[in-house]
Design a protein around this motif. Structure first.
Motif, mmCIF file in Angstrom:
data_model
loop_
_atom_site.group_PDB
_atom_site.id
_atom_site.type_symbol
_atom_site.label_atom_id
_atom_site.label_comp_id
_atom_site.label_asym_id
_atom_site.label_seq_id
_atom_site.Cartn_x
_atom_site.Cartn_y
_atom_site.Cartn_z
ATOM 1 N N GLN A 77 0.455 68.687 120.332
ATOM 2 C CA GLN A 77 0.959 69.850 119.607
ATOM 3 C C GLN A 77 1.141 69.555 118.115
ATOM 4 N N GLU A 126 1.736 75.333 126.814
ATOM 5 C CA GLU A 126 1.703 76.793 126.832
ATOM 6 C C GLU A 126 3.074 77.417 126.616
ATOM 7 N N GLU A 151 -0.477 76.513 117.455
ATOM 8 C CA GLU A 151 -1.088 77.702 118.034
ATOM 9 C C GLU A 151 -2.563 77.750 117.663
ATOM 10 N N PRO A 153 -2.386 77.557 122.073
ATOM 11 C CA PRO A 153 -2.091 76.389 122.900
ATOM 12 C C PRO A 153 -3.239 75.380 122.875
#
Length: 305
Positions: A77, A126, A151, A153
């Motif tokens: 992420q 998610e 973003e 995911p």
């Protein structure tokens, strides 16, 4: 179909970023980084993707043994946020030899571990949270695991080629990263298996990111000799032995795409026709710098076409 290249990670970080910039300028859509015991691949991808805006960057692939979904989610992420949504996470089962020698942990129940790892990781990327309790691992989030700006995911891909790994990947991942799997193996065995698993699970058609060793060169015989030596490492592992055989080869170098522009372009088309949604060329430096640039030029043209 997009086309990218895997970068050799023997260089200093600045040199690697410069190579990525050169790939982007040549028209290539993505660069990919392996994961061994040296560079941290998601960190390198995050740096590269931030330095070269618009270029997709991927990890191919992080072995799941010795790692935890919470930590991999944080890495992935963070890379996704740093690259404005251009990061692709690849995972792998790894090998018994490297897992047990390097980490000192038993290489046991790899398919079960893959299923649990993917189940927990998908929740994390998610939703930013997880409440997963499996046989082999637990992943819960008393604090949020979401990274602002990560973003969409992070797409999750698996270096899967065997029947069981393909089934799990079709059910729980976004695609696969086959290597040394030629058009025959893709069309007859790999693509049908992972696609059927995805359909049965109600998931979209999976991405098939085919990694292909290849070089555009006028010295095909000499480069193939180099490929035979460079790729022999993979012949030690049953999973690669199997897929090489399914592809119609006997040695790993039999799957290397080596020749002039016309010959290499024809092979790229064969991969597309076999079901590859993306093609990533590796070991493009086997013939030296001039051949590498020649290879990247052709691949960039094909990507643009």
């Amino acid at each position: 179909m997009t086309i990218g290249v895997a970068l050799n990670l023997q260089s200093r970080l600045d040199a690697t970023v410069q190579l990525a910039r050169e790939a982007h300028e040549a028209g290539l859509r993505s660069v990919w980084f392996g994961q061994t015991f040296a560079y941290d691949s998601p960190s390198l991808a995050a740096i590269t993707g931030r330095e070269v805006p618009g270029l997709h960057v991927g990890t191919a692939a992080i072995p799941i043994f010795g790692r935890h979904p919470l930590l991999v989610s944080s890495q992935a992420q963070t890379a996704q946020a740093a690259t404005a949504g251009h990061y692709h996470l690849g995972l792998a089962l790894g090998t018994r030899q490297l897992t047990e020698a390097g980490f000192g942990i038993p290489y046991e129940r790899p398919i079960r571990l893959l299923r649990e790892f993917l189940s927990a990781l998908r929740q994390l990327v998610e939703t930013g949270s997880a409440d997963f309790h499996g046989e082999l691992l637990t992943a819960t989030t008393p604090l949020s695991a979401a990274v602002p700006g990560a973003e969409p995911p992070v797409p999750i891909l698996v270096a899967a080629m065997g029947p069981q790994a393909l089934r799990v990947s079709g059910e729980l991942a976004d695609g696969i990263l086959p290597y040394l799997a030629g058009p025959r193996a893709l069309a007859e065995h790999i693509v049908p298996a992972v696609t059927a698993a995805a359909e049965a699970a109600g998931r979209p058609a999976p991405r098939i990111v085919a990694f292909v060793p290849g070089v555009v060169t006028a010295h095909a015989e000499a480069v193939r000799e180099s490929a035979t030596e460079a790729l022999a490492f993979y012949e030690r592992f049953p999973s690669y032995q199997r897929v090489i055989g399914l592809s119609g080869g006997t040695r790993a170098a039999d799957l290397a795409v080596i020749g002039d522009e016309e010959a290499v372009a024809a092979e790229v088309r064969r991969y597309r026709e076999a079901g590859a949604t993306e093609v990533v060329f590796s070991t493009t430096d086997l013939g030296g710098e001039a051949d590498r640039r020649r290879t990247w030029k052709l691949l960039g043209e094909l990507a643009g076409g």
